[in-house]
Design a protein around this motif. Structure first.
Motif, PDB file in Angstrom:
ATOM      1  N   GLU A 166       0.826  -1.210   0.000  1.00  0.00           N
ATOM      2  CA  GLU A 166       0.000   0.000   0.000  1.00  0.00           C
ATOM      3  C   GLU A 166       0.858   1.256   0.000  1.00  0.00           C
ATOM      4  O   GLU A 166       0.569   2.231  -0.708  1.00  0.00           O
ATOM      5  N   CYS A 167       1.928   1.245   0.800  1.00  0.00           N
ATOM      6  CA  CYS A 167       2.795   2.421   0.902  1.00  0.00           C
ATOM      7  C   CYS A 167       3.508   2.692  -0.422  1.00  0.00           C
ATOM      8  O   CYS A 167       3.636   3.843  -0.843  1.00  0.00           O
ATOM      9  N   ILE A 168       3.967   1.641  -1.071  1.00  0.00           N
ATOM     10  CA  ILE A 168       4.636   1.813  -2.372  1.00  0.00           C
ATOM     11  C   ILE A 168       3.649   2.378  -3.391  1.00  0.00           C
ATOM     12  O   ILE A 168       3.987   3.262  -4.183  1.00  0.00           O
ATOM     13  N   LYS A 169       2.423   1.900  -3.352  1.00  0.00           N
ATOM     14  CA  LYS A 169       1.392   2.402  -4.266  1.00  0.00           C
ATOM     15  C   LYS A 169       1.135   3.885  -4.040  1.00  0.00           C
ATOM     16  O   LYS A 169       1.000   4.670  -5.003  1.00  0.00           O
ATOM     17  N   VAL A 170       1.082   4.299  -2.772  1.00  0.00           N
ATOM     18  CA  VAL A 170       0.876   5.714  -2.440  1.00  0.00           C
ATOM     19  C   VAL A 170       2.031   6.565  -2.970  1.00  0.00           C
ATOM     20  O   VAL A 170       1.827   7.613  -3.593  1.00  0.00           O
ATOM     21  N   LEU A 171       3.250   6.103  -2.742  1.00  0.00           N
ATOM     22  CA  LEU A 171       4.427   6.875  -3.156  1.00  0.00           C
ATOM     23  C   LEU A 171       4.546   6.949  -4.676  1.00  0.00           C
ATOM     24  O   LEU A 171       4.943   7.987  -5.224  1.00  0.00           O
ATOM     25  N   LYS A 172       4.210   5.881  -5.350  1.00  0.00           N
ATOM     26  CA  LYS A 172       4.306   5.887  -6.819  1.00  0.00           C
ATOM     27  C   LYS A 172       3.226   6.741  -7.465  1.00  0.00           C
ATOM     28  O   LYS A 172       3.303   7.029  -8.657  1.00  0.00           O
ATOM     29  N   SER A 173       2.228   7.146  -6.663  1.00  0.00           N
ATOM     30  CA  SER A 173       1.210   8.082  -7.181  1.00  0.00           C
ATOM     31  C   SER A 173       1.533   9.516  -6.779  1.00  0.00           C
ATOM     32  O   SER A 173       0.662  10.387  -6.790  1.00  0.00           O
ATOM     33  N   ASP A 174       2.817   9.745  -6.407  1.00  0.00           N
ATOM     34  CA  ASP A 174       3.332  11.090  -6.100  1.00  0.00           C
ATOM     35  C   ASP A 174       2.668  11.724  -4.875  1.00  0.00           C
ATOM     36  O   ASP A 174       2.453  12.936  -4.826  1.00  0.00           O
ATOM     37  N   LYS A 175       2.385  10.904  -3.866  1.00  0.00           N
ATOM     38  CA  LYS A 175       1.817  11.403  -2.618  1.00  0.00           C
ATOM     39  C   LYS A 175       2.883  11.456  -1.526  1.00  0.00           C
ATOM     40  O   LYS A 175       3.924  10.808  -1.614  1.00  0.00           O
ATOM     41  N   LEU A 176       2.595  12.237  -0.496  1.00  0.00           N
ATOM     42  CA  LEU A 176       3.426  12.240   0.705  1.00  0.00           C
ATOM     43  C   LEU A 176       2.961  11.131   1.634  1.00  0.00           C
ATOM     44  O   LEU A 176       1.762  10.884   1.767  1.00  0.00           O
ATOM     45  N   LEU A 177       3.914  10.485   2.307  1.00  0.00           N
ATOM     46  CA  LEU A 177       3.602   9.429   3.255  1.00  0.00           C
ATOM     47  C   LEU A 177       4.175   9.820   4.606  1.00  0.00           C
ATOM     48  O   LEU A 177       5.385  10.018   4.741  1.00  0.00           O
ATOM     49  N   LEU A 178       3.313   9.969   5.608  1.00  0.00           N
ATOM     50  CA  LEU A 178       3.723  10.391   6.956  1.00  0.00           C
ATOM     51  C   LEU A 178       3.620   9.200   7.907  1.00  0.00           C
ATOM     52  O   LEU A 178       2.570   8.572   8.014  1.00  0.00           O
ATOM     53  N   LEU A 179       4.715   8.914   8.610  1.00  0.00           N
ATOM     54  CA  LEU A 179       4.695   7.750   9.503  1.00  0.00           C
ATOM     55  C   LEU A 179       5.707   7.901  10.632  1.00  0.00           C
ATOM     56  O   LEU A 179       6.655   8.682  10.546  1.00  0.00           O
TER      57      LEU A 179
END
Length: 309
Positions: A166-179
């Motif tokens: 899921e995280c890789i999918k989010v990042l590959k859609s040019d989103k920021l990931l906060l964790l």
């Protein structure tokens, strides 16, 4: 049953008959100044606080109208972000330093130290929504998705359980990931010494390497002084957590301490690093921010005084 009721009525009558009215009047006279001195000013303070939050919304009215025209949930997100920004400014004198290091477009992983309650993460999200026009995707612990009434909030807030896929999918859609790699364990069992408790977690590093994106470290000064976990019985609560993975250690606080979020320099994608090596590098970067900006051990009174410095 009727006899018990009659006995109860008789007991009430005797109690009233024997009540010392002089004593009652004296108690009222004694405690009235306390009510006037403490309770009423607190009510006035809460009313003023509410006025401050309302004015923050009023100031942002045009921005909220624009958000409503952009998308179905955008206005809701900006309204919530406006509330959290007002809360941050009024209660914590909140500041965020280095905002320019977070890209206005493109993907990145934002990694932060987890306080007892991640209130600083809410403030960071609000700032990103209002001033970067970016809605970060956040990693939340699995227990959150079982809390009644949280489903819609987590959905609109773009919170996910955080599998690597899921995280890789989010990042590959040019989103920021906060964790926060430390998660609930760090929240519950770190303390005023700001110990980083990541263990061997490197899933976030795998995601960043796979998506070829930078990692940006963050740390919020005094986040452990705003809320704290009870230190008594900590080993027992640690045992419970390891068994059931639920945050059962009691939390106290809500102190209006000064909060400042420091954003470190981005750690660029480096194909030569393994996920384990990259995770260590990011942990060292977060530790550097703690060493530079946090007085150890943390102190609630000192953090309160930071509001005036």
């Amino acid at each position: 049953m009727i006899e018990l009721l009659l006995d109860y009525i008789a007991w009430i009558k005797v109690t009233i008959d024997t009540l010392d009215l002089d004593l009652l009047q004296w108690l009222i006279w004694l405690f009235t100044p306390i009510v006037v001195m403490f309770v009423l000013p607190l009510v006035i303070l809460l009313l003023l606080y509410g006025c401050g939050v309302f004015l923050q919304f009023y100031k942002a009215r045009r921005r909220l109208v624009d958000a409503y025209s952009r998308g179905y949930w955008d206005c809701a997100r900006e309204s919530i972000a406006t509330f959290w920004e007002a809360q941050a400014n009024i209660w914590h004198g909140y500041e965020i330093l280095g905002m320019e290091k977070i890209p206005s477009e493109g993907a990145a992983v934002l990694v932060y130290y987890h306080g007892a309650i991640p209130i600083d993460a809410y403030y960071i999200i609000a700032k990103l929504i209002l001033y970067k026009k970016r809605m970060p995707h956040c990693i939340g612990d699995k227990f959150l998705f079982s809390v009644p009434g949280f489903k819609l909030l987590l959905k609109v807030g773009c919170v996910t359980p955080g599998t690597v896929e899921e995280c890789i999918k989010v990042l590959k859609s040019d989103k920021l990931l906060l964790l926060a790699p430390g998660g609930v364990r760090e929240a519950q069992f770190s303390d005023e010494y700001y110990e980083i408790i990541w263990g061997k977690r490197c899933g976030f590093a795998k995601c960043a390497i796979e998506a070829k994106v930078p990692i940006i470290p963050l740390f919020t000064q005094n986040c452990r002084e705003a809320f704290r976990c009870l230190s008594i019985g900590r080993s027992f609560f640690r045992y419970l957590y390891e068994k059931c993975r639920l945050p059962l250690c009691p939390i106290y606080g809500g102190f209006p301490v000064k909060l400042r979020t420091f954003i470190g320099d981005p750690i660029p994608y480096d194909p030569s690093l393994t996920p384990q090596q990259l995770a260590v590098k990011v942990q060292d970067a977060v530790q550097d921010l703690i060493d530079k900006h946090q007085k150890i051990p943390g102190n609630v009174f000192r953090a309160l005084m930071d509001r005036f410095s």
